[in-house]
Write a protein that holds these residues in place. Structure first.
Motif, PDB file in Angstrom:
ATOM      1  N   VAL A   1     137.676 -55.528 -98.806  1.00 35.39           N
ATOM      2  CA  VAL A   1     138.864 -54.711 -99.062  1.00 35.39           C
ATOM      3  C   VAL A   1     138.512 -53.282 -99.480  1.00 35.39           C
ATOM      4  O   VAL A   1     139.007 -52.318 -98.878  1.00 35.39           O
ATOM      5  N   PRO A   2     137.671 -53.064-100.503  1.00 29.89           N
ATOM      6  CA  PRO A   2     137.364 -51.665-100.862  1.00 29.89           C
ATOM      7  C   PRO A   2     136.626 -50.914 -99.754  1.00 29.89           C
ATOM      8  O   PRO A   2     136.873 -49.720 -99.546  1.00 29.89           O
TER       9      PRO A   2
ATOM     10  N   ALA B   1     135.028 -48.502 -91.616  1.00 24.93           N
ATOM     11  CA  ALA B   1     136.279 -49.215 -91.374  1.00 24.93           C
ATOM     12  C   ALA B   1     136.098 -50.292 -90.306  1.00 24.93           C
ATOM     13  O   ALA B   1     136.719 -51.361 -90.381  1.00 24.93           O
TER      14      ALA B   1
ATOM     15  N   VAL C   1     148.461 -48.551 -97.459  1.00 22.71           N
ATOM     16  CA  VAL C   1     147.994 -48.180 -98.798  1.00 22.71           C
ATOM     17  C   VAL C   1     147.018 -47.011 -98.716  1.00 22.71           C
ATOM     18  O   VAL C   1     147.062 -46.072 -99.528  1.00 22.71           O
ATOM     19  N   ALA C   2     146.121 -47.048 -97.724  1.00 18.91           N
ATOM     20  CA  ALA C   2     145.093 -46.009 -97.619  1.00 18.91           C
ATOM     21  C   ALA C   2     145.628 -44.698 -97.076  1.00 18.91           C
ATOM     22  O   ALA C   2     145.273 -43.616 -97.560  1.00 18.91           O
TER      23      ALA C   2
ATOM     24  N   LEU D   1     139.148 -46.576 -93.940  1.00 22.79           N
ATOM     25  CA  LEU D   1     140.431 -46.127 -93.398  1.00 22.79           C
ATOM     26  C   LEU D   1     140.744 -44.694 -93.825  1.00 22.79           C
ATOM     27  O   LEU D   1     141.314 -43.918 -93.061  1.00 22.79           O
ATOM     28  N   LEU D   2     140.374 -44.362 -95.066  1.00 18.16           N
ATOM     29  CA  LEU D   2     140.593 -42.987 -95.536  1.00 18.16           C
ATOM     30  C   LEU D   2     139.793 -41.980 -94.714  1.00 18.16           C
ATOM     31  O   LEU D   2     140.199 -40.806 -94.604  1.00 18.16           O
TER      32      LEU D   2
ATOM     33  N   ILE E   1     139.312 -50.004 -97.131  1.00 22.11           N
ATOM     34  CA  ILE E   1     140.190 -48.917 -97.577  1.00 22.11           C
ATOM     35  C   ILE E   1     139.459 -47.574 -97.535  1.00 22.11           C
ATOM     36  O   ILE E   1     140.004 -46.564 -97.067  1.00 22.11           O
ATOM     37  N   TRP E   2     138.211 -47.555 -97.997  1.00 22.89           N
ATOM     38  CA  TRP E   2     137.442 -46.305 -97.939  1.00 22.89           C
ATOM     39  C   TRP E   2     137.240 -45.872 -96.490  1.00 22.89           C
ATOM     40  O   TRP E   2     137.379 -44.694 -96.158  1.00 22.89           O
TER      41      TRP E   2
ATOM     42  N   LEU F   1     147.037 -52.793 -95.811  1.00 22.38           N
ATOM     43  CA  LEU F   1     145.910 -52.014 -96.314  1.00 22.38           C
ATOM     44  C   LEU F   1     145.870 -50.623 -95.691  1.00 22.38           C
ATOM     45  O   LEU F   1     145.530 -49.635 -96.364  1.00 22.38           O
ATOM     46  N   SER F   2     146.225 -50.527 -94.420  1.00 25.06           N
ATOM     47  CA  SER F   2     146.255 -49.211 -93.756  1.00 25.06           C
ATOM     48  C   SER F   2     147.314 -48.316 -94.374  1.00 25.06           C
ATOM     49  O   SER F   2     147.093 -47.111 -94.577  1.00 25.06           O
TER      50      SER F   2
END
Length: 495
Positions: free
Chosen positions: A325-326, A384, A366-367, A332-333, A329-330, A363-364
């Protein structure tokens, strides 16, 4: 087409290994015949693709009928080849025959004498398990009777009694029969012969480190080819270009490594002998560009009970998901939002459609927040990509089928027979899902070649506590959130 033949070859090899491991000790039916029956659906579907060149036009009956008929034929062949044994009226065991008609081997139980049978009967206190009869089987002594106390107390008491009288000669297995009544089975302890065998040692650090190093190279190479857009073309021409794949490689190896270490740590907690992870390197190419087939550990001793089976099974996916997950998310950013096209899909990492997975859609969002709309796709950063592969790995392992992690979980929660039934239903549901989302067709085929019945724990009768049951249901919810697309209501609400 080369990818197609590679997949067929791998399915055939894995199926042969699975059939040999699961059926060689149960039936005299030739392994090659059982393998042929299990592979027949794949051969039929392959023939259709070769003749028509189009998998999407395959009739539904051609998909479902082999899927249903072949397991039934397989079961019939196994039953027809089972060795027939008769209990001796005198109560004394006759010499047992091995699978090939030879004299007793290390796989067959050693006969016990009348005196030993009397000792064995005394190991079953009537207030714990009222022993009614002992059946002699090619590989086990089956002790049937009536359970008079809790499964935990019964198993612990009888195992201790048998160990006191027979030492480590037998493994004591406690299972539920077809009639719903539990029984004990005494099987020859394979650890006696394997204990001093150098090939059975759990630690092979040179092999493990070598595979890890090779996988680091192949995944770094895969990442560098993806970063520079050279997939299927040519290798990186210099070392700095090669190192651009390191973020992808380290992310993916972290996910795989933590997943397997979750299994390993849970095994150590429950005193189950297991190896450290073995990574599987694969040179990246157009047929398989990811650089690895994953990782695995080997368990070298039986699982003691359903609680241990549950903990070992669920520890890997949850540990891997916590790391995924982390990283996702990173990644995706760092990814680019691009317009949605007809080629966008859940497996197109240059134009990924996040709404095809509810978990990925959440998750996308959120990011990326307002940057992402219902008409957007994603050109993924290498980290990602590793995160998306981590979700796929988590979902595939959580499938409640056979000896996958999800199969261990439902087996521990509901019992061996109910777990096998859930596995069969899951196969059909994934097959139906593949008709809507064609990316899951390979999953449906893979699940079909995994035996639906999980191996029992030594104490396979004692049930889980409420906390583990709740955690198991949450794991299945996680599987659904990864596999199923985001509902229209969720898309309208967040996008």
């Amino acid at each position: 087409m080369s990818l197609f033949w590679l997949i067929l070859f791998l399915l055939g090899a894995l199926t042969y290994v699975a059939v040999r491991r699961s059926a060689s000790g149960l039936t005299r039916t030739p392994i090659w015949l059982l393998w042929l029956v299990m592979m027949m659906p794949a051969f039929i579907w392959t023939a259709w693709v070769l003749v028509t060149g189009n998998v999407e036009s395959m009739p539904m009956l051609l998909l479902i009928v082999p899927f249903v008929v072949c397991p039934f034929i397989y079961w019939m062949l196994v039953q027809m080849g089972r060795p027939v044994t008769a209990a001796q009226s005198s109560g004394e065991a006759s010499p047992l025959m091995a699978q090939d008609g030879e004299s007793t081997t290390s796989n067959a139980i050693r006969p016990i004498t009348k005196t030993e049978e009397k000792v064995l009967q005394n190991c079953f206190p009537w207030s714990v398990f009222y022993l009614q009869n002992i059946e002699y089987r090619p590989q086990a002594l089956v002790c049937r009777g009536k359970l008079r106390t809790s499964p935990e107390v019964a198993y612990r008491t009888i195992r201790e009694n048998i160990e006191a009288q027979f030492g480590d000669r037998f493994l004591v297995v406690f299972q539920e029969g077809m009639n719903g009544r539990p029984f004990f089975a005494l099987v020859s302890n394979p650890l006696i012969t394997k204990r001093n065998d150098p090939q059975q040692q759990t630690a092979r650090p040179a092999v493990m480190l070598g595979l890890l190093g090779a996988t680091l190279i192949t995944t770094t190479l895969a990442g560098s080819m993806g970063v520079t857009g050279l997939v299927g073309a040519e290798l990186p021409q210099d070392f700095p270009t090669f190192l651009t794949g390191l973020p992808y490689a380290l992310s993916l190896l972290s996910i795989l490594g933590v997943h397997e270490m979750g299994h390993y740590c849970a095994s150590q907690i429950h005193r189950v002998r297991a190896t450290l992870p073995y990574f599987i390197p694969v040179p990246p190419a157009g047929i398989f560009p990811f650089g690895t087939f994953g990782a695995f550990i080997q368990m070298k001793s039986p699982v003691p009970n359903r609680k241990a089976l549950f903990d070992i099974g669920i520890a890997g996916p949850l540990a891997g998901f916590v790391v995924t997950v982390p990283l996702l998310i990173w990644g995706l950013l760092q990814s680019d939002v691009v317009p949605l096209t007809e080629t966008s899909s859940i497996l197109n990492f240059t134009s990924l459609q996040p709404t095809e997975s509810l978990m990925l859609a959440l998750l996308s969002k959120v990011a990326l927040g307002t940057q992402l709309t219902a008409e957007s796709a994603l050109n993924l950063h290498p980290v990602a990509i590793a995160g998306c592969l981590g979700l796929i790995i988590t979902a595939l392992n959580l499938m409640p089928v056979g000896q996958l992690d999800g199969g261990h979980i439902v087996h521990a929660m509901f019992g061996q027979r109910t777990g096998a039934l859930i596995g069969q239903v899951t196969r059909l549901l994934v097959l139906a899902l593949s008709m809507v989302q064609h990316e899951y067709l390979l999953w449906a085929i893979l699940l079909f070649f995994i035996p639906a019945v999980d191996e029992p724990a030594l104490n396979d009768v004692s049930e889980l506590n409420n906390g583990r049951d709740a955690l198991g249901l949450l794991a299945l919810v996680l599987l659904v959130m990864i596999v199923l697309p985001a509902p229209p209501a969720i898309i309208q609400l967040f996008y």
